[in-house]
Design an enzyme around this catalytic site. Structure first.
Site, short mmCIF file in Angstrom:
data_model
loop_
_atom_site.label_atom_id
_atom_site.label_comp_id
_atom_site.label_asym_id
_atom_site.label_seq_id
_atom_site.Cartn_x
_atom_site.Cartn_y
_atom_site.Cartn_z
CG ASN A 1 -1.93 -6.62 14.00
OD1 ASN A 1 -1.27 -5.83 13.35
ND2 ASN A 1 -2.33 -7.79 13.53
CG HIS B 1 -11.92 -3.18 6.59
ND1 HIS B 1 -12.34 -3.04 5.29
CD2 HIS B 1 -10.74 -3.84 6.52
CE1 HIS B 1 -11.44 -3.58 4.48
NE2 HIS B 1 -10.47 -4.08 5.20
CG ASP C 1 -14.88 -1.90 3.24
OD1 ASP C 1 -14.46 -2.93 2.70
OD2 ASP C 1 -14.38 -1.44 4.29
CB ILE D 1 -0.98 -0.01 1.21
CG1 ILE D 1 -1.97 -1.15 1.05
CG2 ILE D 1 -1.70 1.34 1.33
CD1 ILE D 1 -2.92 -1.34 2.23
N GLY D 2 1.95 1.18 0.80
CA GLY D 2 2.88 2.31 0.85
C GLY D 2 3.41 2.67 -0.51
CB THR E 1 -4.93 1.58 6.25
OG1 THR E 1 -5.41 2.89 5.92
CG2 THR E 1 -5.12 0.67 5.04
N GLY E 2 -4.27 -0.58 8.55
CA GLY E 2 -3.77 -1.93 8.84
C GLY E 2 -4.79 -2.77 9.58
CG ASN E 3 -7.38 -5.31 7.70
OD1 ASN E 3 -8.25 -4.56 8.12
ND2 ASN E 3 -7.25 -5.64 6.42
P1 NAX Z 1 2.46 -5.33 3.29
O1 NAX Z 1 2.71 -6.56 4.07
O2 NAX Z 1 2.87 -5.23 1.89
O3 NAX Z 1 3.13 -4.09 4.06
C1 NAX Z 1 3.02 -3.91 5.43
C2 NAX Z 1 4.29 -3.24 5.90
O4 NAX Z 1 4.14 -2.92 7.28
C3 NAX Z 1 5.53 -4.11 5.76
O5 NAX Z 1 6.50 -3.43 4.98
C4 NAX Z 1 5.99 -4.29 7.20
O6 NAX Z 1 7.40 -4.31 7.33
C5 NAX Z 1 5.40 -3.06 7.86
N1 NAX Z 1 5.28 -3.15 9.31
C6 NAX Z 1 4.99 -4.24 10.06
N2 NAX Z 1 5.03 -3.93 11.35
C7 NAX Z 1 5.34 -2.63 11.44
C8 NAX Z 1 5.56 -1.75 12.52
N3 NAX Z 1 5.46 -2.17 13.78
N4 NAX Z 1 5.86 -0.47 12.25
C9 NAX Z 1 5.99 -0.05 10.98
N5 NAX Z 1 5.81 -0.85 9.91
C10 NAX Z 1 5.49 -2.12 10.15
O7 NAX Z 1 0.89 -5.04 3.47
P2 NAX Z 1 -0.04 -4.06 2.63
O8 NAX Z 1 -0.59 -4.79 1.49
O9 NAX Z 1 0.67 -2.77 2.40
O10 NAX Z 1 -1.24 -3.86 3.67
C11 NAX Z 1 -1.04 -3.18 4.88
C12 NAX Z 1 -2.23 -3.40 5.79
O11 NAX Z 1 -3.43 -2.88 5.21
C13 NAX Z 1 -2.52 -4.88 6.06
O12 NAX Z 1 -2.81 -5.03 7.44
C14 NAX Z 1 -3.76 -5.15 5.24
O13 NAX Z 1 -4.53 -6.20 5.78
C15 NAX Z 1 -4.47 -3.82 5.38
N6 NAX Z 1 -5.53 -3.54 4.40
C16 NAX Z 1 -6.58 -2.80 4.83
C17 NAX Z 1 -7.59 -2.41 4.00
C18 NAX Z 1 -8.71 -1.56 4.49
O14 NAX Z 1 -9.60 -1.26 3.69
N7 NAX Z 1 -8.78 -1.15 5.76
C19 NAX Z 1 -7.62 -2.87 2.59
C20 NAX Z 1 -6.27 -3.24 2.07
C21 NAX Z 1 -5.41 -4.02 3.03
O15 NAX Z 1 -5.82 -5.36 3.02
#
Ligand code: NAX
Length: 328
Positions: free
Chosen positions: A105, A187, A159, A16-17, A129-131
Site C-alpha cells: 500500500n 478504522h 463506523d 465499492i466503485g 477509504t482504502g485500507n
Molecule cells: P476491490 O478489491 O473490489 O477493489 C479495489 C480496486 O482497487 C480493484 O479494482 C483494484 O484493481 C484497484 N486498485 C488496486 N491498486 C490500485 C492502484 N494503485 N490504483 C488504482 N486502483 C487500484 O475492493 P473494494 O471492496 O472496492 O474495497 C476497496 C478498499 O476499501 C479496500 O482496501 C477495503 O479494505 C476498503 N474498505 C474500507 C472501508 C472503510 O470504512 N474505510 C470499509 C469497506 C472496505 O473494506
C-alpha cells in the site's frame, strides 16, 4: 447550475466503485445542480472492466454526469481534481505479513500522494477509504508537502453510521434523533465508538441506554466487528454501505455539519485530547466551508481514555512501521 466539480475515484472498477460511481454521477454528493466530472483511476489490467462500468454509467443518462475519463496514470487522472476519493488499495491476501501489506500500500499511496501534490486543484480535498485507511492517508499526506495537511482525511464515517444504526435499534429511536456520536481512532477493530457524549432526542444517549454492560460488551464490539460480520454473511466485504459512507463523509466535509451535531472524520491530529500530533486519528469534528474543526472540551472518563489510547497506540505502531519502511 453551478460550475462542475472534478471528482477522482481510485479503484474505480472494484466493489465499492460499482456503487460509488453511480451515486456520485446521480448527484448524491452535491445535488442536482452541480455537474460532476468523474476521473477514474485503475491499474492497467482492470481498465477493461472499468470500460464496462463506464458503459453502464453512460446507459444511466444521468443529467448531472458531465464527463468521465479513465486511465492508469495518476498524474493524468488527478489533473485539476477538487475531490479525490482514494478507494483502491491492496487487500491482504493469504500468507501476507503486515509489513508486506504496508509496503504494497505504501507504493500506491506514496505515488498517489505525489501525483496529487503535483496535479490536483488548489482546493483539493482527499478522502481515503482504502485500507489501512488511516495509515494510507498518512502516507499520501506525507508525500504531498504542498497540500495543506488538513486536506487529508480517512474514512470512519461507515463506523459512525454503523454505530448510529445499532444505537437507534437498541433504543427504538430513529437515526435522525441521534446526534453527537463519535468514532475515535483507527478504522480497525481498535476503534472506539463513543456514545457518552451522544444525544437521542436531546437526552444523553448512554443514559437512555442505561446499561453500561451493553455499551462495553455488545455495542462497541458489534460496531468494531461489523465489517467481519458482513463478510461472514455476504461472502464479500461491505461495498454499498462503504460507498454510501464515502459520499456522506465528502458531502459533510464540503457542505458542513448541521447546527448542534458533529461527524466523525479521521484527520491529522493537532494534539487535541492528547492524541499524538500528526497521527491520522478519528475525532468528532464540525465542518463548514470545506474546513473541519475538532470538537473541543469533551469530558473524557477513564473508560473512554483507555479506549482512545489503545487505538492511538495501534496507529503509532502503524506509523512507526511505515517510517521504518521509508514511506513517510
Ligand atoms: P476491490 O478489491 O473490489 O477493489 C479495489 C480496486 O482497487 C480493484 O479494482 C483494484 O484493481 C484497484 N486498485 C488496486 N491498486 C490500485 C492502484 N494503485 N490504483 C488504482 N486502483 C487500484 O475492493 P473494494 O471492496 O472496492 O474495497 C476497496 C478498499 O476499501 C479496500 O482496501 C477495503 O479494505 C476498503 N474498505 C474500507 C472501508 C472503510 O470504512 N474505510 C470499509 C469497506 C472496505 O473494506
Amino acid at each position: 447550475s453551478t460550475s462542475p466539480v472534478k471528482v477522482a475515484v481510485t479503484g474505480a472498477a472494484g466493489q465499492i466503485g460499482y456503487s460509488l460511481l453511480f451515486r456520485l454521477a446521480s448527484g448524491a454528493l452535491l445535488g442536482p445542480d452541480t455537474p460532476v466530472q468523474l476521473r477514474l483511476l485503475e491499474i492497467t489490467p482492470a481498465l477493461k472492466a472499468l470500460e464496462g462500468v463506464v458503459m453502464e454509467l453512460d446507459d444511466c443518462a444521468f443529467p448531472t454526469l458531465d464527463s468521465v475519463e479513465i486511465g492508469d496514470d495518476p498524474n493524468h487522472i488527478f489533473d485539476g481534481v477538487n475531490l479525490a476519493l482514494l478507494v483502491g488499495a491492496r487487500p491482504r491476501t493469504k500468507g501476507m505479513e503486515r509489513g508486506d501489506l504496508l509496503s504494497a500500500n505504501g507504493a500506491i499511496f506514496t505515488g498517489q500522494g505525489k501525483a496529487l501534490n503535483d496535479h490536483a486543484a488548489d482546493d483539493v480535498r482527499i478522502g481515503v477509504t482504502g485500507n489501512p485507511a488511516n495509515t494510507n492517508a498518512l502516507i499520501a499526506m506525507s508525500n504531498a508537502p504542498d497540500i495543506p495537511r488538513e486536506r487529508f482525511s480517512a474514512l470512519t464515517r461507515l463506523d459512525h453510521n454503523r454505530a448510529m444504526s445499532q444505537l437507534a435499534t437498541k433504543t427504538g429511536s430513529k437515526v435522525t434523533d441521534i446526534k453527537k456520536l463519535t468514532i475515535w481512532g483507527n478504522h480497525s477493530a481498535t476503534q472506539y465508538p463513543d456514545i457518552f457524549h451522544a444525544e437521542i432526542g436531546g437526552q444523553n444517549a448512554a443514559e437512555v441506554v442505561g446499561d453500561q454492560g451493553w455499551i462495553a460488551d455488545t455495542f462497541i464490539p458489534t460496531v468494531a466487528q461489523r465489517g467481519a460480520a458482513i463478510i461472514e454473511a455476504r461472502g464479500a466485504s461491505s461495498a454499498a454501505s462503504a460507498a454510501s459512507a464515502t459520499i456522506d463523509a465528502a458531502r459533510t466535509w464540503l457542505t458542513g455539519t448541521p447546527e448542534g451535531d458533529w461527524a466523525s472524520m479521521a484527520v491529522c491530529s493537532d494534539g487535541s485530547y492528547d492524541i499524538p500530533e500528526g497521527l491520522i486519528y478519528s475525532f468528532p469534528v464540525t465542518t463548514s466551508n470545506g474546513e473541519w474543526q475538532i470538537v473541543q472540551g469533551l469530558e473524557i472518563d477513564e473508560f473512554s481514555r483507555g479506549k482512545m489510547d489503545a487505538t492511538a497506540q495501534e496507529l503509532i505502531e502503524e506509523r512507526d512501521a511505515v517510517k521504518e519502511l521509508g514511506l513517510i
